[in-house]
Scaffold this motif. Structure first.
Motif, PDB file in Angstrom:
ATOM      1  N   ARG A 279     -27.402  16.879  -3.922  1.00  0.00           N
ATOM      2  CA  ARG A 279     -26.863  17.483  -5.151  1.00  0.00           C
ATOM      3  C   ARG A 279     -27.993  17.897  -6.091  1.00  0.00           C
ATOM      4  N   ALA A 280     -28.988  17.037  -6.241  1.00  0.00           N
ATOM      5  CA  ALA A 280     -30.093  17.332  -7.155  1.00  0.00           C
ATOM      6  C   ALA A 280     -30.911  18.524  -6.673  1.00  0.00           C
ATOM      7  N   CYS A 281     -31.086  18.634  -5.381  1.00  0.00           N
ATOM      8  CA  CYS A 281     -31.899  19.729  -4.838  1.00  0.00           C
ATOM      9  C   CYS A 281     -31.132  21.040  -4.803  1.00  0.00           C
ATOM     10  N   ALA A 282     -29.833  20.989  -4.889  1.00  0.00           N
ATOM     11  CA  ALA A 282     -29.028  22.204  -4.855  1.00  0.00           C
ATOM     12  C   ALA A 282     -29.064  22.935  -6.192  1.00  0.00           C
ATOM     13  N   ASP A 283     -29.361  22.214  -7.271  1.00  0.00           N
ATOM     14  CA  ASP A 283     -29.405  22.828  -8.590  1.00  0.00           C
ATOM     15  C   ASP A 283     -30.693  23.613  -8.767  1.00  0.00           C
ATOM     16  N   MET A 284     -30.555  24.817  -9.273  1.00  0.00           N
ATOM     17  CA  MET A 284     -31.724  25.642  -9.567  1.00  0.00           C
ATOM     18  C   MET A 284     -32.188  25.343 -10.985  1.00  0.00           C
ATOM     19  N   PRO A 285     -33.506  25.294 -11.204  1.00  0.00           N
ATOM     20  CA  PRO A 285     -33.991  25.071 -12.571  1.00  0.00           C
ATOM     21  C   PRO A 285     -33.701  26.304 -13.422  1.00  0.00           C
ATOM     22  N   PRO A 286     -33.597  26.127 -14.732  1.00  0.00           N
ATOM     23  CA  PRO A 286     -33.417  27.291 -15.599  1.00  0.00           C
ATOM     24  C   PRO A 286     -34.586  28.263 -15.391  1.00  0.00           C
ATOM     25  N   GLN A 287     -34.297  29.545 -15.459  1.00  0.00           N
ATOM     26  CA  GLN A 287     -35.324  30.550 -15.189  1.00  0.00           C
ATOM     27  C   GLN A 287     -36.519  30.416 -16.127  1.00  0.00           C
ATOM     28  N   ASP A 288     -36.274  30.081 -17.403  1.00  0.00           N
ATOM     29  CA  ASP A 288     -37.396  29.953 -18.331  1.00  0.00           C
ATOM     30  C   ASP A 288     -38.311  28.789 -17.950  1.00  0.00           C
ATOM     31  N   LEU A 289     -37.752  27.706 -17.410  1.00  0.00           N
ATOM     32  CA  LEU A 289     -38.566  26.588 -16.940  1.00  0.00           C
ATOM     33  C   LEU A 289     -39.393  27.013 -15.728  1.00  0.00           C
TER      34      LEU A 289
END
Length: 82
Positions: free
Chosen positions: A55-65
């Motif tokens: 689940r944690a790896c499926a989330d994409m970081p915010p583009q600005d980050l």
């Protein structure tokens, strides 16, 4: 059919969860887990951990980050101090 003991089962629980064993090994570990509370508990912990990681790896970081990190990497490569 080789019987899996607790040590062997615990050593292969990760591969078992990811279906990376032979059919016979999968059957042997399944049989062991059905009859061993200790190994079943280890299996449950490994399963919960694998699900949390997935689940944690499926989330994409915010583009600005992501942009900020890439900019910092480029600065480091160019020798720009922090």
């Amino acid at each position: 059919m080789a019987e899996f003991d607790c040590e062997e089962t615990k050593r292969h629980v990760h591969e078992y969860l990811h279906n990376e064993l032979s059919d016979q090994e999968l059957q042997d570990i399944t049989a062991h887990l059905a009859n061993c509370d200790s190994c079943e508990g280890d299996y449950d912990v490994e399963n919960v951990l694998n699900n949390a990681i997935s689940r944690a790896c499926a989330d994409m970081p915010p583009q600005d980050l992501a942009d900020s990190i890439m900019n910092r990497i480029r600065d480091i490569q160019r020798g720009v101090p922090h």
